[in-house]
Scaffold this active site. Structure first.
Site, PDB file in Angstrom:
ATOM      1  N   TRP A  14      17.809 -39.884  31.740  1.00 12.59           N
ATOM      2  CA  TRP A  14      16.632 -38.749  32.326  1.00 12.59           C
ATOM      3  C   TRP A  14      15.590 -39.433  32.125  1.00 12.59           C
ATOM      4  O   TRP A  14      15.081 -40.276  31.577  1.00 12.59           O
ATOM      5  CB  TRP A  14      16.822 -37.356  30.834  1.00 12.59           C
ATOM      6  N   ASN A  16      11.264 -37.562  32.919  1.00 16.83           N
ATOM      7  CA  ASN A  16      10.128 -36.744  32.932  1.00 16.83           C
ATOM      8  C   ASN A  16       8.672 -37.652  33.244  1.00 16.83           C
ATOM      9  O   ASN A  16       8.603 -37.993  33.900  1.00 16.83           O
ATOM     10  CB  ASN A  16      10.553 -35.506  32.052  1.00 16.83           C
ATOM     11  N   ASP A  17       7.516 -36.703  32.751  1.00 16.59           N
ATOM     12  CA  ASP A  17       6.094 -36.692  32.752  1.00 16.59           C
ATOM     13  C   ASP A  17       6.089 -38.533  33.110  1.00 16.59           C
ATOM     14  O   ASP A  17       6.519 -39.762  33.037  1.00 16.59           O
ATOM     15  CB  ASP A  17       5.485 -36.712  31.992  1.00 16.59           C
ATOM     16  N   PHE A  76       5.808 -38.648  23.045  1.00 14.64           N
ATOM     17  CA  PHE A  76       5.367 -38.013  24.176  1.00 14.64           C
ATOM     18  C   PHE A  76       4.386 -38.756  24.773  1.00 14.64           C
ATOM     19  O   PHE A  76       3.914 -39.787  25.111  1.00 14.64           O
ATOM     20  CB  PHE A  76       4.546 -36.665  23.705  1.00 14.64           C
ATOM     21  N   SER A  77       3.373 -37.540  26.025  1.00 16.54           N
ATOM     22  CA  SER A  77       2.559 -38.236  27.745  1.00 16.54           C
ATOM     23  C   SER A  77       1.730 -38.532  26.886  1.00 16.54           C
ATOM     24  O   SER A  77       1.441 -38.135  25.517  1.00 16.54           O
ATOM     25  CB  SER A  77       2.853 -37.363  28.451  1.00 16.54           C
ATOM     26  N   ARG A 152      -1.929 -31.844  22.835  1.00 19.16           N
ATOM     27  CA  ARG A 152      -0.821 -33.612  23.277  1.00 19.16           C
ATOM     28  C   ARG A 152      -1.764 -33.812  24.953  1.00 19.16           C
ATOM     29  O   ARG A 152      -2.495 -33.145  25.545  1.00 19.16           O
ATOM     30  CB  ARG A 152       0.652 -33.150  24.295  1.00 19.16           C
ATOM     31  N   ASP A 153      -0.864 -34.754  24.941  1.00 17.51           N
ATOM     32  CA  ASP A 153      -1.740 -35.677  26.217  1.00 17.51           C
ATOM     33  C   ASP A 153      -2.766 -36.212  26.756  1.00 17.51           C
ATOM     34  O   ASP A 153      -2.866 -35.545  27.463  1.00 17.51           O
ATOM     35  CB  ASP A 153      -0.596 -34.858  27.634  1.00 17.51           C
TER      36      ASP A 153
END
Length: 445
Positions: A14, A16-17, A76-77, A152-153
């Site tokens: 997998w 994603n971003d 995370f991102s 986040r991010d």
């Protein structure tokens, strides 16, 4: 070492971003959200790939992984910044309130705490996940100060005065927010402001704020803006804004516009290329894994879009395909035959009102000043997804199409990027019908 051509794909399982997209020491670095065990979302790591030209990618393995109490359940991102020759990776660190006893890669009842963290790499190739990590912003206090879970991010950049700015996506009272921070050194941060608006959805993800040709642009991924029961409810948009970098005050100048009208692209991130042009890459969401990859990789799910320039044209933000991509398509092609050899195809031409193209079962049609698409025949019979898409009125005035076709993805650039429609497909046939000016493929990949 695994390589990809044109589109960076999951090296197995997998992705994603896109994260930490940057041109650094003569190479493009693209990190990405990665679950290395299954082709579905799970405990997030950062995968890493590098490229000399944005079209030939070499996978470098996992750069960041959970290793601290504050990020034990996910890295995370975030973004990357070069400081004094070193590469700084800012990311959101996740700690579950309680792990799901049936799947430790998920939070029980989706409850978790998010903080912001940093890893400093001396060379963009080595990443010390044990001793080089530090938490730069703790879990938010809640309320107007920031949601403790859904903040986040981090997007971090160096301001004109040499200091640093950070913007985070967040939520308050069900409305998406931007939280601003400033820092003299990128290590110690002070709150600098907040902005919220319904245009930012219920929560704003992956904010990207930049000045382009003297005008500020906000790219973001507001959640819930197409919540009509079909996948996906969260989309990516751009808006012109006024922004004071000193005071961190922001105001919207217009309403949000989709970055990509196929609505499969999400979480785009931009950087400057080797020529100083702003370039964008986004995550292409896929409904299921690819299980028969020709290079033998494990079942994979998720890929990145073609790189796209970001530029103003007649007051409109446009996303033309990067010229490094078009430079690859030099060989005349016989219809879609190259797809059988896993080679991409480029189609160029214009559509008059009422005309259409059939690309292996994907249908494109012009009606007035709109471009309509229908992938019903090439989506594997899946339900619950958007099978039709259209570019907005006015964008098909000339209707000059530049279409890039691969087995899993078709990207349609309309009138030089005035609108882009990217569509995940399954089972393209060999039918090619339409009045094309050119059909080309690549010499090799």
């Amino acid at each position: 070492m695994l390589h990809d051509f044109l589109h960076l794909k999951a090296p197995g399982h997998w992705i994603n971003d896109p994260n930490g997209f940057i041109y650094y020491k003569g190479k493009y670095h693209l990190f990405y959200q990665h679950f290395p065990y299954l082709p579905r979302w799970g405990t997030m790591h950062w995968g890493h790939a590098v490229s000399d030209d944005l079209v030939h990618w070499e996978h470098r393995g996992i750069a960041l992984y959970p290793s601290k109490a504050y990020d034990r359940n996910g890295v995370f991102s975030g973004t990357a910044v070069e400081v004094d020759g070193a590469l700084r990776l800012y990311y959101t660190a996740v700690r579950y309130d309680e792990e799901n006893p049936d799947n430790v890669h998920r939070a029980l009842d989706n409850r978790f705490a998010a903080s912001q963290a940093l890893v400093i790499s001396p060379d963009g190739e080595t990443f010390d996940n044990l001793d080089a990590k530090r938490q730069v912003l703790p879990v938010m206090a809640g309320g107007a100060a920031g949601d403790p879970q859904n903040t986040r991010d981090p997007k971090v950049w160096r301001a004109a005065d040499g200091s640093f700015r950070m913007v985070l996506g967040s939520t308050w009272k069900g409305i998406g927010q931007l939280l601003f921070y400033r820092s003299p050194d990128g290590l110690t941060w002070t709150a600098a402001g907040r902005f919220g608006d319904e245009a930012l959805g219920t929560t704003l993800e992956c904010p990207d704020l930049f000045c382009l040709e003297g005008r500020w642009v906000l790219l973001g991924s507001p959640m819930g803006i197409t919540a009509d029961g079909l996948a996906y409810p969260d989309q990516s948009t751009w808006m012109p804004v006024t922004f004071d970098e000193t005071t961190c005050t922001l105001a919207l100048e217009g309403r949000p516009t989709f970055v990509d009208w196929g609505l499969d692209l999400y979480a785009p991130q931009t950087t400057l290329d080797a020529e100083g042009r702003r370039v964008l890459i986004g995550w292409i969401r896929m409904p299921g894994p690819v299980t028969d990859a020709p290079d033998g990789r494990a079942p994979w799910r998720g890929m990145m879009s073609l790189p796209r320039l970001v530029c103003w044209r007649d007051g409109q933000l446009c996303f033309p395909v990067h010229p490094n991509v078009t430079a690859c398509f030099t060989e005349p092609a016989q219809g879609l035959a190259p797809l059988a050899d896993h080679r991409p195809v480029r189609l160029q031409g214009k559509l008059r009102d009422g005309q259409g193209w059939n690309i292996g079962g994907l249908r494109i049609r012009r009606e007035g000043d709109r471009l309509l698409t229908d992938r019903s025949e090439v989506f594997g019979g899946l339900t619950g997804y958007r099978l039709t898409a259209e570019a907005p009125a006015g964008t098909a005035a000339a209707c000059a199409l530049d279409v890039f076709v691969e087995e899993n993805l078709v990207e349609i650039f309309l009138d030089g990027g005035r609108a882009v429609v990217s569509l995940v497909v399954r089972g393209l046939g060999d039918t090619l019908a339409g009045d094309f000016d050119a059909v080309t493929t690549v010499r090799d990949n």
